[in-house]
Design a protein around this motif. Structure first.
Motif, PDB file in Angstrom:
ATOM      1  N   ASP A  25      63.400   0.819  81.568  1.00 54.29           N
ATOM      2  CA  ASP A  25      64.619   2.227  82.205  1.00 54.29           C
ATOM      3  C   ASP A  25      65.076   3.168  81.070  1.00 54.29           C
ATOM      4  N   ILE A  26      64.038   2.811  79.372  1.00 51.86           N
ATOM      5  CA  ILE A  26      64.801   3.853  78.504  1.00 51.86           C
ATOM      6  C   ILE A  26      63.905   4.994  79.206  1.00 51.86           C
ATOM      7  N   ALA A  27      62.545   5.217  79.694  1.00 53.24           N
ATOM      8  CA  ALA A  27      61.880   6.077  79.974  1.00 53.24           C
ATOM      9  C   ALA A  27      62.473   6.780  80.849  1.00 53.24           C
ATOM     10  N   ILE A 171      60.633   2.785  67.584  1.00 49.58           N
ATOM     11  CA  ILE A 171      60.499   1.814  67.981  1.00 49.58           C
ATOM     12  C   ILE A 171      61.020   1.028  69.164  1.00 49.58           C
ATOM     13  N   HIS A 172      60.985  -0.112  70.288  1.00 52.42           N
ATOM     14  CA  HIS A 172      61.553  -0.710  70.414  1.00 52.42           C
ATOM     15  C   HIS A 172      61.532  -2.139  70.452  1.00 52.42           C
ATOM     16  N   ASN A 173      60.141  -2.335  70.228  1.00 50.96           N
ATOM     17  CA  ASN A 173      60.422  -4.136  68.978  1.00 50.96           C
ATOM     18  C   ASN A 173      59.642  -3.783  68.446  1.00 50.96           C
ATOM     19  N   MET A 174      59.200  -4.915  67.928  1.00 50.91           N
ATOM     20  CA  MET A 174      58.680  -4.752  66.002  1.00 50.91           C
ATOM     21  C   MET A 174      57.271  -6.063  66.475  1.00 50.91           C
ATOM     22  N   THR A 221      65.020   3.527  65.787  1.00 48.46           N
ATOM     23  CA  THR A 221      64.958   1.907  66.496  1.00 48.46           C
ATOM     24  C   THR A 221      66.551   2.116  67.522  1.00 48.46           C
ATOM     25  N   VAL A 222      66.200   1.125  68.509  1.00 47.99           N
ATOM     26  CA  VAL A 222      67.255   1.199  69.116  1.00 47.99           C
ATOM     27  C   VAL A 222      68.727   0.143  69.087  1.00 47.99           C
ATOM     28  N   SER A 223      68.818   0.285  67.938  1.00 50.90           N
ATOM     29  CA  SER A 223      70.442  -0.164  68.120  1.00 50.90           C
ATOM     30  C   SER A 223      70.392   0.000  66.276  1.00 50.90           C
ATOM     31  N   LEU A 254      71.561   3.157  69.366  1.00 47.24           N
ATOM     32  CA  LEU A 254      71.804   2.677  69.938  1.00 47.24           C
ATOM     33  C   LEU A 254      71.475   3.610  71.732  1.00 47.24           C
ATOM     34  N   ASN A 255      70.840   2.246  72.396  1.00 49.60           N
ATOM     35  CA  ASN A 255      70.331   2.948  73.793  1.00 49.60           C
ATOM     36  C   ASN A 255      71.976   2.958  74.559  1.00 49.60           C
ATOM     37  N   GLY A 256      71.439   3.568  74.928  1.00 46.84           N
ATOM     38  CA  GLY A 256      72.479   4.072  77.082  1.00 46.84           C
ATOM     39  C   GLY A 256      71.687   3.185  77.776  1.00 46.84           C
ATOM     40  N   SER A 312      65.429 -12.367  82.934  1.00 50.88           N
ATOM     41  CA  SER A 312      64.894 -12.091  81.228  1.00 50.88           C
ATOM     42  C   SER A 312      63.151 -12.457  81.633  1.00 50.88           C
ATOM     43  N   ARG A 313      62.255 -11.434  80.774  1.00 51.22           N
ATOM     44  CA  ARG A 313      60.729 -11.825  80.383  1.00 51.22           C
ATOM     45  C   ARG A 313      61.120 -13.210  79.851  1.00 51.22           C
ATOM     46  N   LEU A 314      59.744 -14.306  79.811  1.00 49.84           N
ATOM     47  CA  LEU A 314      60.736 -15.523  79.846  1.00 49.84           C
ATOM     48  C   LEU A 314      59.396 -15.540  78.467  1.00 49.84           C
ATOM     49  N   GLU A 316      59.177 -16.027  73.962  1.00 51.88           N
ATOM     50  CA  GLU A 316      60.172 -16.905  72.682  1.00 51.88           C
ATOM     51  C   GLU A 316      60.822 -15.467  72.518  1.00 51.88           C
ATOM     52  N   GLN A 317      60.991 -14.613  72.080  1.00 49.01           N
ATOM     53  CA  GLN A 317      62.279 -13.688  71.618  1.00 49.01           C
ATOM     54  C   GLN A 317      63.243 -14.021  72.829  1.00 49.01           C
ATOM     55  N   LYS A 318      63.080 -14.107  74.403  1.00 46.84           N
ATOM     56  CA  LYS A 318      65.306 -14.658  74.600  1.00 46.84           C
ATOM     57  C   LYS A 318      65.353 -15.423  74.283  1.00 46.84           C
ATOM     58  N   PHE A 390      65.917 -12.338  68.386  1.00 47.78           N
ATOM     59  CA  PHE A 390      65.956 -11.245  68.510  1.00 47.78           C
ATOM     60  C   PHE A 390      65.766 -10.224  69.637  1.00 47.78           C
ATOM     61  N   GLU A 391      66.815  -8.927  69.192  1.00 42.78           N
ATOM     62  CA  GLU A 391      67.114  -8.437  69.994  1.00 42.78           C
ATOM     63  C   GLU A 391      67.661  -6.273  70.083  1.00 42.78           C
ATOM     64  N   PRO A 392      66.050  -6.322  69.984  1.00 43.65           N
ATOM     65  CA  PRO A 392      66.190  -4.214  68.873  1.00 43.65           C
ATOM     66  C   PRO A 392      67.541  -4.089  69.870  1.00 43.65           C
ATOM     67  N   CYS A 393      67.459  -4.020  71.060  1.00 47.54           N
ATOM     68  CA  CYS A 393      68.977  -3.334  72.071  1.00 47.54           C
ATOM     69  C   CYS A 393      69.687  -4.345  72.644  1.00 47.54           C
ATOM     70  N   GLY A 394      68.704  -4.145  73.664  1.00 47.95           N
ATOM     71  CA  GLY A 394      68.961  -4.906  74.895  1.00 47.95           C
ATOM     72  C   GLY A 394      69.400  -4.864  76.068  1.00 47.95           C
ATOM     73  N   LEU A 395      69.784  -4.750  77.300  1.00 50.39           N
ATOM     74  CA  LEU A 395      70.378  -3.465  78.149  1.00 50.39           C
ATOM     75  C   LEU A 395      70.803  -5.077  79.205  1.00 50.39           C
ATOM     76  N   ASN A 396      69.701  -5.942  79.084  1.00 55.70           N
ATOM     77  CA  ASN A 396      70.653  -6.863  80.083  1.00 55.70           C
ATOM     78  C   ASN A 396      72.305  -7.336  80.117  1.00 55.70           C
TER      79      ASN A 396
HETATM   80  C1  GLC Z   1      62.383  -3.353  74.081  1.00 55.02           C
HETATM   81  C2  GLC Z   1      63.440  -4.264  73.106  1.00 55.02           C
HETATM   82  C3  GLC Z   1      64.915  -4.628  73.953  1.00 55.02           C
HETATM   83  C4  GLC Z   1      65.272  -3.099  74.324  1.00 55.02           C
HETATM   84  C5  GLC Z   1      64.513  -2.284  75.308  1.00 55.02           C
HETATM   85  C6  GLC Z   1      64.338  -1.145  75.161  1.00 55.02           C
HETATM   86  O1  GLC Z   1      61.663  -4.268  75.071  1.00 55.02           O
HETATM   87  O2  GLC Z   1      63.282  -5.983  73.481  1.00 55.02           O
HETATM   88  O3  GLC Z   1      65.640  -5.085  73.508  1.00 55.02           O
HETATM   89  O4  GLC Z   1      67.206  -2.851  74.728  1.00 55.02           O
HETATM   90  O5  GLC Z   1      63.815  -2.493  74.250  1.00 55.02           O
HETATM   91  O6  GLC Z   1      64.780  -0.377  74.243  1.00 55.02           O
END
Ligand code: GLC
Ligand code: ADP
Length: 492
Positions: A25-27, A171-174, A221-223, A254-256, A312-314, A316-318, A390-396
């Motif tokens: 989505d971000i790309a 970094i979208h996800n460590m 990173t995204v937040s 923060l992602n938009g 969601s991706r199923l 552990e993160q989620k 954990f959630e780097p940003c989360g769009l959902n």
């Molecule tokens: C990663 C993260 C998610 C973030 C997404 C876009 O997949 O898990 O939190 O929203 O990248 O940056």
């Protein structure tokens, strides 16, 4: 005359061409936001089969010889157009590495492609060459924006060959480090001087994520909250030291969201439209359509029962395990019904399927990837479940806010930065937009869902939450400016 900043945006997936999660989505949405803000943007992707199939026009920009694992690849560089893209897309076309069906990272059985180290090294080498215009097309990048481990070597190669081109690494996800062995490092003929603890070496192997962090001029990173979290042992995956050392160039932006693709007033995937000021009957019609889609009861009485949605991706993160542990309680002690859409870990998939089989009137599950259904869940559910560990940003959660479906989240990363808990004070101040819990336990999740259920029975409170979320702006306006400022090297 001020010339537009030339940005080469490198990613391993991009909606709607190929997507496994939020990076896709971000790309799509960030390059478009940059384009709208006046930047001269090109997106560069590997030429996966799915992407080639969707190209609407195509021309060959040229050929490159790029070193791989004990071989040299003859790379075709393509420029394609696509109706949903306002700017050209470059493709790195190497049939031996990318002309494969399905997921960009894994084979049909879910295992990583065995040659991922070579695939993304060759891609990164090609991106650096193209940024420096070795093909002589007349377009040279001022800045390359790389994303996640798959493009982590891009900043490193730029340093080697075209150090005057600026690099930004996001970094979208460590959790995904792009770890490979010394053997691979040697086979790929990567520069020997990278093999240090200050370079790419990581616990005896090497990490492409670390390469991005170490060699990029700016790291984002995204937040904002995640930017702080990853500098700690709990979230840093062993790289907290590297990140602390890079703190002077680390930014949390923060992602938009793409407010055109995710807009309940015009969403092409929805049977009925609605907006903050005119929520009904559109919202209810979507709920009915969602229930009917899954063969759940959709009569008047069933429509009154709160419906919880999750997309969601199923993994552990989620926090899927928390949900599985809480479901028996919810089935016994609450009226809630559930709709789950996701794919990932086979065990989680099987558990959810079993619940759906045992409770066909109350739980519906779709295992797989379905973009249209994801939109319908956001619109048709009453509450959105996202108890990520954990959630780097989360769009959902932002999509669900926009769709009038208050999210239930754990206070972490981007969830903490976007969801305001419905405490009495926040409700009074008109700030509350969802439900947040502070302790990562099933009991805390259950207690929070109980709070949500109570709020649901108080229409004035519930509608206030819904309205607040729907009226908020989660677009790119602010964050795109923050990236542009980084590209130009001016202070934000
Ligand atoms: C990663 C993260 C998610 C973030 C997404 C876009 O997949 O898990 O939190 O929203 O990248 O940056
Ligand atoms: P992450 O990137 O960690 O998966 P995000 O919340 O940032 O989490 O983004 C997830 C994106 O992927 C959203 O656009 C979401 O709708 C989509 N998505 C995840 N799983 C599915 C699925 N099974 N079907 C359709 N879309 C999905």
């Amino acid at each position: 005359m001020v010339t537009a900043t030339r940005v080469l945006f490198a990613a391993s997936e991009a909606y709607p061409l190929i997507k496994t999660g939020g990076l896709g989505d971000i790309a799509y949405s960030l390059p478009h936001a940059l384009h709208q803000a006046g930047a001269d943007v090109r997106l560069i992707l590997p030429a996966y089969r799915a992407v080639l199939m969707q190209a609407q026009s195509m021309r060959i920009l040229g050929w490159l010889d790029v070193r791989g694992a004990k071989r040299v690849h003859s790379v075709r560089v393509l420029e394609i157009s696509h109706a949903q893209f306002a700017f050209p897309i470059y493709l790195v076309d190497i049939a031996a590495l990318f002309d494969r069906p399905g997921n960009p990272y894994t084979q049909a059985d879910g295992q990583d492609w065995g040659d991922n180290a070579e695939r993304f090294t060759v891609f990164a080498r090609a991106v650096a060459d193209i940024a420096g215009d070795v093909l002589g097309t007349g377009w040279r990048a001022d800045v390359v924006h790389a994303n996640d481990w798959q493009t982590g070597l891009v900043p490193a190669f730029l340093r080697e060959s075209v150090p005057h081109i600026k690099s930004v690494f996001t970094i979208h996800n460590m959790a995904y480090g792009g770890h490979f062995s010394l053997h691979e490092f040697n086979r790929l003929a990567l520069p020997r001087h990278w093999w240090t603890t200050e370079g790419v070496e990581f616990y005896g192997g090497f990490s492409m994520l670390k390469a991005g962090i170490v060699y990029a001029d700016e790291v984002t990173t995204v937040s904002p909250t995640y930017a702080g979290e990853i500098c700690t042992a709990e979230f840093g995956y062993g790289m907290q030291g590297v990140l602390l050392a890079a703190r002077h160039k680390l930014h949390g932006i923060l992602n938009g969201i793409d407010e055109a693709v995710w807009n309940p007033a015009s969403d092409v995937h929805l049977p009925a439209h609605y907006s903050a000021n005119r929520r009904q009957p559109g919202k209810a019609l979507n709920k009915q359509a969602l229930l009917q889609h899954f063969n759940l009861p959709a009569h008047d009485a069933a429509m009154q029962v709160p419906l919880v949605g999750m997309v969601s991706r199923l993994v552990e993160q989620k926090g899927v395990d928390l949900i599985l542990a809480a479901l028996p309680h919810w089935l016994l002690h609450t009226p809630l019904n559930f709709v789950f859409v996701g794919t990932g870990d086979a065990w989680f998939e099987a558990q959810l399927r079993e619940f759906a089989v045992n409770y066909p009137q109350r739980i519906a599950v779709f295992i797989g990837y379905d973009e249209a259904l994801a939109h319908l869940v956001e619109a048709g559910a009453d509450m959105f479940m996202m108890p990520s560990r954990f959630e780097p940003c989360g769009l959902n959660q932002m999509y669900s806010l926009r769709y009038g479906t208050p999210p239930i989240v754990y206070r972490t990363g981007g969830l903490a930065d976007t969801v305001v808990d419905a405490t009495p004070a926040h409700v009074m101040q008109g700030l509350a937009n969802g439900f947040v819990f502070d302790e990562l336990t099933t009991a805390a999740l259950v207690a929070t869902v109980d709070r949500a259920l109570i709020a649901y029975t108080q229409p004035r409170i519930w509608q206030a939450l819904v309205r607040t979320g729907m009226r908020q702006s989660f677009g790119w306006l602010h964050s795109a400016q923050a990236y542009l400022a980084l590209y130009k090297g001016t202070d934000r």
